[in-house]
Structures are given as C-alpha cells and as structure tokens.
Motif scaffolding. Sequence first.
Motif, PDB file in Angstrom:
ATOM      1  N   ARG A  22      12.881 -26.121   0.410  1.00  0.00           N
ATOM      2  CA  ARG A  22      12.628 -25.644  -1.110  1.00  0.00           C
ATOM      3  C   ARG A  22      14.099 -25.024  -1.692  1.00  0.00           C
ATOM      4  O   ARG A  22      14.453 -25.369  -2.837  1.00  0.00           O
ATOM      5  CB  ARG A  22      11.623 -24.687  -1.440  1.00  0.00           C
ATOM      6  CG  ARG A  22      11.414 -24.325  -2.693  1.00  0.00           C
ATOM      7  CD  ARG A  22       9.996 -23.364  -2.848  1.00  0.00           C
ATOM      8  NE  ARG A  22       8.886 -24.222  -2.327  1.00  0.00           N
ATOM      9  CZ  ARG A  22       7.423 -23.784  -2.469  1.00  0.00           C
ATOM     10  NH1 ARG A  22       7.441 -22.479  -2.833  1.00  0.00           N
ATOM     11  NH2 ARG A  22       6.684 -24.817  -2.306  1.00  0.00           N
ATOM     12  N   ASP A  23      14.702 -24.327  -0.918  1.00  0.00           N
ATOM     13  CA  ASP A  23      15.958 -23.642  -1.246  1.00  0.00           C
ATOM     14  C   ASP A  23      17.212 -24.509  -0.550  1.00  0.00           C
ATOM     15  O   ASP A  23      17.526 -24.228   0.403  1.00  0.00           O
ATOM     16  CB  ASP A  23      15.915 -22.094  -0.866  1.00  0.00           C
ATOM     17  CG  ASP A  23      17.200 -21.533  -1.446  1.00  0.00           C
ATOM     18  OD1 ASP A  23      18.186 -22.087  -1.833  1.00  0.00           O
ATOM     19  OD2 ASP A  23      17.150 -20.090  -1.441  1.00  0.00           O
ATOM     20  N   PRO A  24      17.907 -25.122  -1.664  1.00  0.00           N
ATOM     21  CA  PRO A  24      18.879 -26.025  -0.997  1.00  0.00           C
ATOM     22  C   PRO A  24      20.259 -25.421  -0.756  1.00  0.00           C
ATOM     23  O   PRO A  24      21.128 -26.020   0.412  1.00  0.00           O
ATOM     24  CB  PRO A  24      18.931 -26.947  -2.094  1.00  0.00           C
ATOM     25  CG  PRO A  24      18.731 -26.189  -3.394  1.00  0.00           C
ATOM     26  CD  PRO A  24      17.694 -25.538  -3.049  1.00  0.00           C
ATOM     27  N   ILE A  25      20.202 -23.870  -0.877  1.00  0.00           N
ATOM     28  CA  ILE A  25      21.826 -23.393  -0.718  1.00  0.00           C
ATOM     29  C   ILE A  25      21.373 -22.258   0.151  1.00  0.00           C
ATOM     30  O   ILE A  25      22.189 -21.257   0.345  1.00  0.00           O
ATOM     31  CB  ILE A  25      22.463 -23.263  -1.873  1.00  0.00           C
ATOM     32  CG1 ILE A  25      21.732 -22.403  -2.938  1.00  0.00           C
ATOM     33  CG2 ILE A  25      22.884 -24.348  -2.413  1.00  0.00           C
ATOM     34  CD1 ILE A  25      22.440 -21.882  -4.016  1.00  0.00           C
ATOM     35  N   SER A  26      20.407 -21.923   0.826  1.00  0.00           N
ATOM     36  CA  SER A  26      19.851 -20.964   1.677  1.00  0.00           C
ATOM     37  C   SER A  26      20.583 -21.146   3.052  1.00  0.00           C
ATOM     38  O   SER A  26      20.822 -22.116   3.633  1.00  0.00           O
ATOM     39  CB  SER A  26      18.486 -20.762   1.979  1.00  0.00           C
ATOM     40  OG  SER A  26      17.731 -21.751   2.688  1.00  0.00           O
ATOM     41  N   ILE A  27      20.616 -19.904   3.589  1.00  0.00           N
ATOM     42  CA  ILE A  27      21.437 -20.038   5.143  1.00  0.00           C
ATOM     43  C   ILE A  27      20.372 -20.577   6.032  1.00  0.00           C
ATOM     44  O   ILE A  27      20.798 -21.440   6.712  1.00  0.00           O
ATOM     45  CB  ILE A  27      21.506 -18.474   5.592  1.00  0.00           C
ATOM     46  CG1 ILE A  27      22.720 -17.998   4.691  1.00  0.00           C
ATOM     47  CG2 ILE A  27      21.973 -18.586   7.034  1.00  0.00           C
ATOM     48  CD1 ILE A  27      24.257 -18.513   4.862  1.00  0.00           C
ATOM     49  N   GLU A  28      19.130 -20.388   6.049  1.00  0.00           N
ATOM     50  CA  GLU A  28      18.025 -21.251   6.569  1.00  0.00           C
ATOM     51  C   GLU A  28      18.048 -22.786   6.469  1.00  0.00           C
ATOM     52  O   GLU A  28      18.083 -23.607   7.414  1.00  0.00           O
ATOM     53  CB  GLU A  28      16.796 -20.650   6.273  1.00  0.00           C
ATOM     54  CG  GLU A  28      16.538 -19.184   6.591  1.00  0.00           C
ATOM     55  CD  GLU A  28      17.020 -18.072   5.761  1.00  0.00           C
ATOM     56  OE1 GLU A  28      16.944 -16.889   6.114  1.00  0.00           O
ATOM     57  OE2 GLU A  28      17.480 -18.346   4.612  1.00  0.00           O
ATOM     58  N   MET A  29      18.353 -23.241   5.330  1.00  0.00           N
ATOM     59  CA  MET A  29      18.531 -24.439   5.086  1.00  0.00           C
ATOM     60  C   MET A  29      19.592 -25.209   5.632  1.00  0.00           C
ATOM     61  O   MET A  29      19.673 -26.358   6.162  1.00  0.00           O
ATOM     62  CB  MET A  29      18.530 -24.742   3.427  1.00  0.00           C
ATOM     63  CG  MET A  29      18.510 -26.348   2.977  1.00  0.00           C
ATOM     64  SD  MET A  29      17.253 -27.264   3.434  1.00  0.00           S
ATOM     65  CE  MET A  29      18.047 -28.543   4.776  1.00  0.00           C
ATOM     66  N   GLU A  30      20.735 -24.426   5.368  1.00  0.00           N
ATOM     67  CA  GLU A  30      22.112 -24.921   5.945  1.00  0.00           C
ATOM     68  C   GLU A  30      21.915 -24.923   7.557  1.00  0.00           C
ATOM     69  O   GLU A  30      22.593 -26.014   8.332  1.00  0.00           O
ATOM     70  CB  GLU A  30      23.330 -23.907   5.733  1.00  0.00           C
ATOM     71  CG  GLU A  30      24.501 -24.221   6.121  1.00  0.00           C
ATOM     72  CD  GLU A  30      25.584 -23.329   5.656  1.00  0.00           C
ATOM     73  OE1 GLU A  30      26.955 -23.516   6.273  1.00  0.00           O
ATOM     74  OE2 GLU A  30      25.337 -22.254   5.249  1.00  0.00           O
TER      75      GLU A  30
END
Length: 203
Positions: A100-108
């Motif tokens: 959902r969040d494209p720029i979160s640390i988790e997504m990275e």
Amino acid sequence: MIVDDRRVICGSANINDRSQKGNGDSEIALVVEDTDMIDGVMNGEPYKVGRFAASLRRKLYREHLGLMKPESVEIQTPFKMPAPTPNPDETNDIGDKLVRDPISIEMENLWNGTAQRNRAIFSELFKTVPSDTVRNFEQYKKYVPKATVCHLAPGQSLEHVKKRLCEVRGHLVEAPLDFLIEETGIWENADWKGLNPTLQVFI
C-alpha cells in the motif's frame, strides 16, 4: 508511468529520439486522472489516492513480488473479462496491504529482499552472468561452469533444483552493478570515461 498513486500515463512512447522528436515514430498515450479517491498511505501518513492509479500500481507490485495466488487459465474470473465487467475490490487483501505504501522502509525491504533472494537462487543454479560475485577475469574463469549457456550448472540434483526454483517469488532480480568492477582497464579509458562501468557489459 504511475505518479503518486493518483495519475497514470499509459502509452507507447520511449525515451529516445525516435519517440520524442516528433518526426519519427507515431506514438499514442492515455492520461488517467482519477476522481474516485480512496484512502491510501504515503511515507507512513494517510493519503488520498486515485482508485485506478493505486490499484494498478499495487497489482503490478504484487505481481513482481510474487504476492498473487496462482490462477488456472481454465478458470474464468472478472479480471479476465473485458469492460464493462468490474474488477473485485482488492484493497483489503493481505497482499494489497503489504504494498500500500510505495515509499515505506518496509516496502523497500520487501522489494530489495525479494530481488536479492531471487538473484541468489538463479546465480546458484545457472551461474548467471553478469554477477556481482565476479569482480575480475580470474573470478570469471572460476565462476562460469563448463556447461551450455543458460543451462543448469553441473553437479546439482533434480530435487535440489526444484526446491530452489520453488523459492523464487515474482519477477524481481537484483541488478549486478559490480560485475568486473576491478577490471578498470575495460572502462577507464577515453572512450568510456564518465559512463557507467557496467554499461559496456550489456552492449
């Protein structure tokens, strides 16, 4: 191109003279600015996103990350039907929430971790080239197996190969930026000065 989960540009143009100068190839593009806004997240903060742009980006992320369940080609679903058949709302699915969040640390971490894991598996099974584990020509000679290109490296059981390939998720692989990086002679010269040191490998 998907911008901020709000706008989509979908077209045939490429970033080169043939597409961009206007007197070469014919191009067409569609711009979607969605007015159907839904709740989203950007950099950990609540953020209104366009339903079309966000769902398209999330679907692509899920595909590349291997978060989508396998589907039989024999089974008809709304996703395989032409317009005006609506697609089901997937915004509350577990996979959708992960991207959902494209720029979160988790997504990275999820993105990079998936790419690194897939690259490691392919390198182990196929001794893929280019590879970051090969930094000079001496390492290259030891790394490349005496086998047909694109075939499995010798000495591996079928069970091991199947097991490792089942661990691949999605389509992502880490880009090998340090391949032959210690062989400065192939890129430290007048012809290649100022260019990416990996560029010559792919030409």
